[in-house]
Write a protein that holds these residues in place. Structure first.
Motif, PDB file in Angstrom:
ATOM      1  N   ARG A  63      -0.378   3.744   5.913  1.00  0.00           N
ATOM      2  CA  ARG A  63      -0.332   3.881   7.373  1.00  0.00           C
ATOM      3  C   ARG A  63      -1.272   2.882   8.033  1.00  0.00           C
ATOM      4  O   ARG A  63      -0.942   2.286   9.064  1.00  0.00           O
ATOM      5  N   GLN A  64      -2.440   2.691   7.446  1.00  0.00           N
ATOM      6  CA  GLN A  64      -3.406   1.748   8.003  1.00  0.00           C
ATOM      7  C   GLN A  64      -2.868   0.322   7.945  1.00  0.00           C
ATOM      8  O   GLN A  64      -3.033  -0.446   8.894  1.00  0.00           O
ATOM      9  N   LEU A  65      -2.225  -0.055   6.842  1.00  0.00           N
ATOM     10  CA  LEU A  65      -1.662  -1.396   6.721  1.00  0.00           C
ATOM     11  C   LEU A  65      -0.655  -1.640   7.841  1.00  0.00           C
ATOM     12  O   LEU A  65      -0.712  -2.664   8.534  1.00  0.00           O
ATOM     13  N   ARG A  82       0.853  -1.180   0.000  1.00  0.00           N
ATOM     14  CA  ARG A  82       0.000   0.000   0.000  1.00  0.00           C
ATOM     15  C   ARG A  82       0.890   1.231   0.000  1.00  0.00           C
ATOM     16  O   ARG A  82       1.811   1.345   0.822  1.00  0.00           O
ATOM     17  N   THR A  95      -3.924   8.997   0.961  1.00  0.00           N
ATOM     18  CA  THR A  95      -5.107   8.169   1.221  1.00  0.00           C
ATOM     19  C   THR A  95      -5.064   7.515   2.596  1.00  0.00           C
ATOM     20  O   THR A  95      -6.101   7.149   3.143  1.00  0.00           O
ATOM     21  N   GLY A  96      -3.875   7.333   3.131  1.00  0.00           N
ATOM     22  CA  GLY A  96      -3.726   6.717   4.444  1.00  0.00           C
ATOM     23  C   GLY A  96      -3.716   5.203   4.448  1.00  0.00           C
ATOM     24  O   GLY A  96      -3.569   4.589   5.502  1.00  0.00           O
ATOM     25  N   VAL A  97      -3.839   4.573   3.275  1.00  0.00           N
ATOM     26  CA  VAL A  97      -3.916   3.111   3.248  1.00  0.00           C
ATOM     27  C   VAL A  97      -2.605   2.452   3.682  1.00  0.00           C
ATOM     28  O   VAL A  97      -2.619   1.377   4.284  1.00  0.00           O
ATOM     29  N   GLY A 104      -0.348   0.064  10.720  1.00  0.00           N
ATOM     30  CA  GLY A 104      -1.013   0.137  12.018  1.00  0.00           C
ATOM     31  C   GLY A 104      -1.781  -1.127  12.353  1.00  0.00           C
ATOM     32  O   GLY A 104      -1.669  -1.656  13.465  1.00  0.00           O
ATOM     33  N   ASP A 105      -2.559  -1.618  11.394  1.00  0.00           N
ATOM     34  CA  ASP A 105      -3.325  -2.844  11.628  1.00  0.00           C
ATOM     35  C   ASP A 105      -2.404  -4.027  11.917  1.00  0.00           C
ATOM     36  O   ASP A 105      -2.654  -4.817  12.829  1.00  0.00           O
ATOM     37  N   ASN A 125      -0.693  -3.667  15.369  1.00  0.00           N
ATOM     38  CA  ASN A 125      -1.656  -3.981  16.426  1.00  0.00           C
ATOM     39  C   ASN A 125      -1.905  -5.478  16.521  1.00  0.00           C
ATOM     40  O   ASN A 125      -1.951  -6.042  17.613  1.00  0.00           O
TER      41      ASN A 125
END
Length: 168
Positions: free
Chosen positions: A151-153, A142, A147-149, A155-156, A159
């Protein structure tokens, strides 16, 4: 050294060998792709693996799909013009015969006589051990953009792999 210490040492050595093998596998992708060794790059994937490189696209299916993508006109024109895949260090989480690795993928492009950083992506590698060694079950790329995708990848995955493990 007693039996328990020897068993613990064996476990630690196996872990280091697995991490080294995973590092070698993942770090082989960029040079193989840039050299046009599409079959070598494709064989890093399991036959039923996936390469999910676009949040809005369809993943490439298995080693044959990755091989075909790398043989395609888009990739071939990029490597013919001068391109380099660079992978950042790996953060590896081992769980028996499965593993997850996170890293950055950076692609350099040539324009005239200079190279510049063209793309930076967040990457999650889900791997599995097979009879022939470690193979990619799924690679998810990503872009790190507005779009932040990306960072989300990250972060998820962080976590899932580390925060939940600390909480349990």
């Amino acid at each position: 050294m007693d039996r328990d210490e020897l068993a613990e040492l064996k476990v630690r050595l196996c872990r280091l060998e697995d991490e080294s093998a995973i590092n070698r596998l993942i770090m082989s992708y960029g040079p193989a792709a840039d050299a046009g060794l599409t079959t070598v790059a494709g064989q890093l994937w399991s036959s039923d693996g996936e390469y999910d490189w676009d949040a809005n696209g369809t993943p490439y299916a298995g080693s044959a799909g990755v091989d075909a993508m790398l043989q395609g006109n888009r990739h071939q024109s990029l490597i013919n013009a001068g391109i380099g895949h660079f992978a950042g260090p790996l953060l590896i989480d081992l769980d028996g015969d499965s593993a997850t690795a996170l890293n950055y993928s950076m692609i350099m492009r040539r324009e005239g006589e200079r190279f510049y950083l063209w793309r930076v992506s967040a990457v999650r590698w889900d791997l599995t051990r097979s009879e022939s060694g470690w193979r990619v079950r799924r690679r998810t790329n990503r872009l790190l953009d507005e779009t932040g995708v990306g960072r989300q990848l990250f972060g998820d995955a962080l976590n899932e792999l580390f925060v939940e493990a600390v909480d349990t």
